[in-house]
Enzyme design. Structure first.
Site, PDB file in Angstrom:
ATOM      1  N   GLU A 135      -1.536   7.995   8.369  1.00 30.67           N
ATOM      2  CA  GLU A 135      -2.172   9.000   7.519  1.00 30.67           C
ATOM      3  C   GLU A 135      -3.241   9.755   8.289  1.00 30.67           C
ATOM      4  O   GLU A 135      -3.625   9.357   9.400  1.00 30.67           O
ATOM      5  CB  GLU A 135      -2.772   8.349   6.270  1.00 30.67           C
ATOM      6  CG  GLU A 135      -3.874   7.359   6.565  1.00 30.67           C
ATOM      7  CD  GLU A 135      -4.242   6.489   5.369  1.00 30.67           C
ATOM      8  OE1 GLU A 135      -5.318   5.879   5.411  1.00 30.67           O
ATOM      9  OE2 GLU A 135      -3.454   6.438   4.405  1.00 30.67           O
ATOM     10  N   ASN A 159      -7.710  -2.515  -6.347  1.00 31.32           N
ATOM     11  CA  ASN A 159      -8.024  -3.942  -6.289  1.00 31.32           C
ATOM     12  C   ASN A 159      -7.826  -4.528  -7.675  1.00 31.32           C
ATOM     13  O   ASN A 159      -8.550  -4.188  -8.599  1.00 31.32           O
ATOM     14  CB  ASN A 159      -9.465  -4.171  -5.818  1.00 31.32           C
ATOM     15  CG  ASN A 159      -9.705  -3.609  -4.426  1.00 31.32           C
ATOM     16  OD1 ASN A 159     -10.714  -2.972  -4.181  1.00 31.32           O
ATOM     17  ND2 ASN A 159      -8.766  -3.819  -3.522  1.00 31.32           N
ATOM     18  N   ARG A 161      -8.530  -7.123  -9.445  1.00 32.18           N
ATOM     19  CA  ARG A 161      -9.347  -8.331  -9.639  1.00 32.18           C
ATOM     20  C   ARG A 161     -10.787  -7.927  -9.874  1.00 32.18           C
ATOM     21  O   ARG A 161     -11.136  -6.762  -9.709  1.00 32.18           O
ATOM     22  CB  ARG A 161      -9.299  -9.181  -8.372  1.00 32.18           C
ATOM     23  CG  ARG A 161      -9.677  -8.343  -7.156  1.00 32.18           C
ATOM     24  CD  ARG A 161      -9.784  -9.125  -5.882  1.00 32.18           C
ATOM     25  NE  ARG A 161      -9.671  -8.282  -4.705  1.00 32.18           N
ATOM     26  CZ  ARG A 161     -10.646  -7.580  -4.154  1.00 32.18           C
ATOM     27  NH1 ARG A 161     -11.843  -7.599  -4.686  1.00 32.18           N
ATOM     28  NH2 ARG A 161     -10.438  -6.855  -3.077  1.00 32.18           N
ATOM     29  N   LYS A 192      -1.519   2.265  10.482  1.00 33.94           N
ATOM     30  CA  LYS A 192      -1.942   0.947   9.980  1.00 33.94           C
ATOM     31  C   LYS A 192      -0.805   0.158   9.367  1.00 33.94           C
ATOM     32  O   LYS A 192       0.193   0.712   8.907  1.00 33.94           O
ATOM     33  CB  LYS A 192      -3.111   1.083   9.018  1.00 33.94           C
ATOM     34  CG  LYS A 192      -2.910   2.009   7.863  1.00 33.94           C
ATOM     35  CD  LYS A 192      -4.251   2.113   7.147  1.00 33.94           C
ATOM     36  CE  LYS A 192      -4.104   2.824   5.822  1.00 33.94           C
ATOM     37  NZ  LYS A 192      -5.386   3.013   5.160  1.00 33.94           N
ATOM     38  N   GLU A 245      -6.566   2.447  -2.295  1.00 36.90           N
ATOM     39  CA  GLU A 245      -5.891   1.272  -2.857  1.00 36.90           C
ATOM     40  C   GLU A 245      -6.515   0.852  -4.171  1.00 36.90           C
ATOM     41  O   GLU A 245      -7.611   1.269  -4.521  1.00 36.90           O
ATOM     42  CB  GLU A 245      -5.889   0.099  -1.873  1.00 36.90           C
ATOM     43  CG  GLU A 245      -7.268  -0.439  -1.552  1.00 36.90           C
ATOM     44  CD  GLU A 245      -7.224  -1.608  -0.562  1.00 36.90           C
ATOM     45  OE1 GLU A 245      -6.565  -1.474   0.485  1.00 36.90           O
ATOM     46  OE2 GLU A 245      -7.843  -2.641  -0.842  1.00 36.90           O
ATOM     47  N   LYS A 286     -17.535  -4.592   3.619  1.00 35.57           N
ATOM     48  CA  LYS A 286     -18.667  -4.074   2.851  1.00 35.57           C
ATOM     49  C   LYS A 286     -19.890  -4.966   3.034  1.00 35.57           C
ATOM     50  O   LYS A 286     -19.785  -6.183   3.058  1.00 35.57           O
ATOM     51  CB  LYS A 286     -18.297  -3.982   1.372  1.00 35.57           C
ATOM     52  CG  LYS A 286     -17.191  -2.977   1.099  1.00 35.57           C
ATOM     53  CD  LYS A 286     -16.671  -3.114  -0.316  1.00 35.57           C
ATOM     54  CE  LYS A 286     -15.459  -2.222  -0.523  1.00 35.57           C
ATOM     55  NZ  LYS A 286     -14.826  -2.482  -1.842  1.00 35.57           N
ATOM     56  N   LYS A 323       0.817  -1.227   0.000  1.00 30.08           N
ATOM     57  CA  LYS A 323       0.000   0.000   0.000  1.00 30.08           C
ATOM     58  C   LYS A 323       0.844   1.267   0.000  1.00 30.08           C
ATOM     59  O   LYS A 323       0.486   2.257  -0.643  1.00 30.08           O
ATOM     60  CB  LYS A 323      -0.936   0.008   1.204  1.00 30.08           C
ATOM     61  CG  LYS A 323      -2.117  -0.912   1.015  1.00 30.08           C
ATOM     62  CD  LYS A 323      -3.101  -0.768   2.148  1.00 30.08           C
ATOM     63  CE  LYS A 323      -4.174  -1.833   2.032  1.00 30.08           C
ATOM     64  NZ  LYS A 323      -5.068  -1.811   3.185  1.00 30.08           N
ATOM     65  N   VAL A 378     -16.503  -8.373  -5.561  1.00 30.11           N
ATOM     66  CA  VAL A 378     -17.774  -8.943  -5.121  1.00 30.11           C
ATOM     67  C   VAL A 378     -18.931  -8.118  -5.702  1.00 30.11           C
ATOM     68  O   VAL A 378     -19.911  -8.663  -6.210  1.00 30.11           O
ATOM     69  CB  VAL A 378     -17.857  -8.936  -3.576  1.00 30.11           C
ATOM     70  CG1 VAL A 378     -19.236  -9.410  -3.115  1.00 30.11           C
ATOM     71  CG2 VAL A 378     -16.768  -9.802  -2.970  1.00 30.11           C
ATOM     72  N   ARG A 430     -25.179  -8.145   0.460  1.00 30.39           N
ATOM     73  CA  ARG A 430     -24.467  -9.407   0.678  1.00 30.39           C
ATOM     74  C   ARG A 430     -25.179 -10.194   1.771  1.00 30.39           C
ATOM     75  O   ARG A 430     -25.281  -9.730   2.906  1.00 30.39           O
ATOM     76  CB  ARG A 430     -23.032  -9.142   1.121  1.00 30.39           C
ATOM     77  CG  ARG A 430     -22.230  -8.333   0.118  1.00 30.39           C
ATOM     78  CD  ARG A 430     -20.784  -8.270   0.551  1.00 30.39           C
ATOM     79  NE  ARG A 430     -20.015  -7.383  -0.304  1.00 30.39           N
ATOM     80  CZ  ARG A 430     -18.691  -7.334  -0.338  1.00 30.39           C
ATOM     81  NH1 ARG A 430     -18.000  -8.125   0.472  1.00 30.39           N
ATOM     82  NH2 ARG A 430     -18.049  -6.516  -1.130  1.00 30.39           N
TER      83      ARG A 430
END
Lengths: 156, 449
Positions: B197, B288, B290, B155, B286, B234, B114, B293, B336
């Site tokens: 941050e 992702n 891919r 983090k 960030e 999420k 990150k 979902v 979900r």
């Protein structure tokens, strides 16, 4: 345990435990292996409280036969090389730890060994055929009298 | 040329989702499964690759490659989770002549760290949160926190999913929190580097879907708002975002495309941003690398099949549309459905599904791999279904979602779902208004932050 048994269940368990340890970021404080019920237990101290246990089901179907299963996905070979005599055929007697086939996976030859003494009663997997994880390869009827001959010659 | 056989290196609803598009395109599918999952009946071929633990099955690169080679696959679709963002796996696939359906291993690697990802995006002109772009030692962190201004969030560089982090409200609590996060990071990720941050009091989570081909074309497919989160997981996603003006969404989309071009991105990807509720400023968090979902939300508003486009660009075909061809209509929502118990702090509540009746009717889509008789194993993610609704506007999409959730029947011994909780969320005035920020669910469940 004063004497390490020459037993592939035990070997499988040790291999599984070794794999388990190698997968973890930190070495465990203790590693318990019990052979009878085939379990491995790892514990951590010093801020690593995770406990991981694994259990291997004993491969004993209802008829008492032992199914030797594929430990990984790959290709099953009955003989050490093409054209050579197969490791075992139906009717042969086998000893514990005797090689009875190969599962090739990612170009690595993984020897498949008998998990119990006895007589080969079935070879459900075809030679040079793809096999799944846990697919039965060779079926052994354990404790056969002919197996006793092999294991304990002169016992008669 | 389009693939002949695709091995789907995943399980559950996303494996079936990918297989459905493959079938429509005439691509043969190979499904893999662990001993904890039944062999799927929707694939052309199934291969059991290992025992229940994911490390020895769905995360077992050697078993997956062996399965791909013996089944004659020419490509591997990693889905989401598991090995989908594993640069090493992408590299191994290529070494064995298999197309990894995703960005290159180098891009995955660059975006996976990150701190490095933020530095790259910052250099490309994409706004990032004020703070460190690299791992910080304690004293450097303290100076930086004073500079950025409290509250700050510390983090793990290797972190994710809301684990390995702490919010610090003043200089007095800095040392304790700093040391705790480092220890946690070491324990959780085997990497104790931490960055720091500015912490946003209230923010909207808005992400931009992009798709890029191997011929230099990069197109965005609009935004999704994922502010409805429980402890940074999420729960519900929607498009368009109810919280930001279309002009702002467009500026963020252009920033995402600039970032994608700067790293030579190829494939389907998502650029995640936080939008400060107080100022409207947006900050990259960030990428992702891919399919996500929540991709059906984008599919319903754009009319595009994202898996189909993903397969096409992975096979080397150029994108068949340009930016001006992408038309977004109406609003879409995804809920979900998880096998978890809201009464017991959302603890996973897996088990045998005895009754499963999905909702239906107009503008309702259900993505699920379960049916009556499916056993939900405790070994994996507890999501059992995604319900997606479309409406001419957000209100209609929400009303349809509530109706759809009221039709859903899932039951079995020990099995619980979050369905009723999701209906509560839909009925919350702040959600209805679209004014909710990322902390609102935790607030709703009595200040769990």
């Amino acid at each position: 345990m004063t004497e390490l048994p020459n037993d592939s269940d035990f070997d499988t368990l040790c291999e599984a435990a070794t794999r388990l340890v190698s997968l973890l970021p930190h070495p465990p404080a203790t590693l318990k292996i019990s052979h009878g019920l085939a379990s491995a237990e790892l514990t951590w101290s010093d801020g690593f409280p995770a406990v991981v246990t694994t259990t291997v089901d004993p491969p004993l179907p209802d008829d008492g036969h032992i199914q030797v299963r594929a430990p990984l996905v790959g290709t099953f070979y009955r003989a050490p090389e093409p054209g050579a005599a197969p490791y075992v055929s139906v009717g042969d007697t086998v000893e514990v730890g005797q090689q009875i086939g190969i599962v090739e996976s990612m170009k690595l030859m993984n020897p498949i060994v008998a998990e119990a003494p006895g007589r080969v009663v079935e070879i459900p997997a075809a030679d040079a055929a793809p096999v799944e994880y846990d697919q039965p390869l060779v079926v052994i009827a354990p404790g056969d009298s002919s197996a006793c001959d092999t294991l304990f010659p002169g016992s008669r | 040329m389009m693939f002949g056989t695709v091995l789907i290196a995943n399980r559950g609803e996303i494996a079936l989702r990918v297989a459905r598009t493959c079938r429509e395109l005439g691509i043969r599918t190979v499904a893999v499964h662990s001993a904890a999952d039944a062999p799927p009946d929707w694939a052309d071929q199934t291969i059991r690759i290992g025992p229940a633990p994911a490390r020895r099955s769905y995360l077992n690169a050697a078993a997956l490659i062996e399965a791909a080679l013996q089944s004659g696959a020419d490509a591997v679709h990693p889905g989401y989770g598991f090995l989908s963002e594993d640069a090493e796996f992408a590299r191994i696939c290529e070494e064995y002549g298999l197309t990894f359906i995703g960005p290159s291993a180098d891009v995955i690697e660059a975006m996976g760290d990150k701190a490095a990802a933020r530095a790259t995006m910052s250099a490309a002109g994409v706004p990032v949160l004020p703070g460190s772009l690299h791992a910080v030692e304690e004293e450097e962190g303290r100076r930086l926190a004073d500079e950025v201004g409290y509250p700050v969030v510390i983090k793990a560089v290797a972190g994710g999913g809301g684990r390995g982090m702490a919010i610090v409200h003043s200089g007095a609590g800095f040392s304790d929190s700093y040391r705790r996060v480092r220890a946690e990071a070491q324990l959780l990720f085997g990497d104790d580097r931490v960055c720091l941050e500015r912490y946003l009091r209230a923010a909207h989570h808005v992400e931009i879907q992009v798709i890029c081909d191997a011929h230099g074309n990069a197109v965005h497919l609009g935004e999704r708002d994922c502010s409805t989160q429980r402890r940074r997981q999420k729960l519900l996603e929607e498009s368009p975002s109810p919280a930001i003006a279309p002009e702002l969404a467009e500026r963020m989309a252009q920033a995402a495309l600039a970032g994608a071009r700067a790293i030579g991105y190829r494939g389907l990807g998502t650029f995640e941003f936080l939008v400060d509720d107080d100022t409207g400023d947006y900050f990259f968090i960030e990428t992702n690398c891919r399919i996500q979902v929540e991709h059906p939300v984008t599919e319903l508003v754009t009319g595009l099949d994202l898996v189909s486009e993903q397969l096409a660009v992975a096979s080397g075909l150029p994108l068949p549309f340009r930016q001006e061809d992408v038309v977004r209509r109406g609003a879409a929502l995804e809920c979900r459905i998880n096998a978890e118990d809201p009464e017991r702090n959302f603890a996973p509540a897996p088990g045998l599904i005895e009754e499963f009746t999905p909702p239906g009717g107009p503008f309702v889509r259900v993505d699920t791999h379960v049916r009556a008789g499916t056993r939900i194993p405790p070994d994996y993610d507890p999501m059992i279904a995604k319900i997606v609704t479309w409406g001419a506007d957000r209100d209609q999409a929400i009303d349809r979602m509530d109706r759809a959730l009221s039709e859903l029947r899932v039951s079995g011994p020990g099995l619980r779902t979050n369905t009723a909780f999701l209906r509560e969320v839909l009925a919350t005035p702040v959600f209805r208004k679209g004014a909710h920020t990322t902390g609102f669910i935790d607030h709703l469940t009595k200040g769990e932050t």
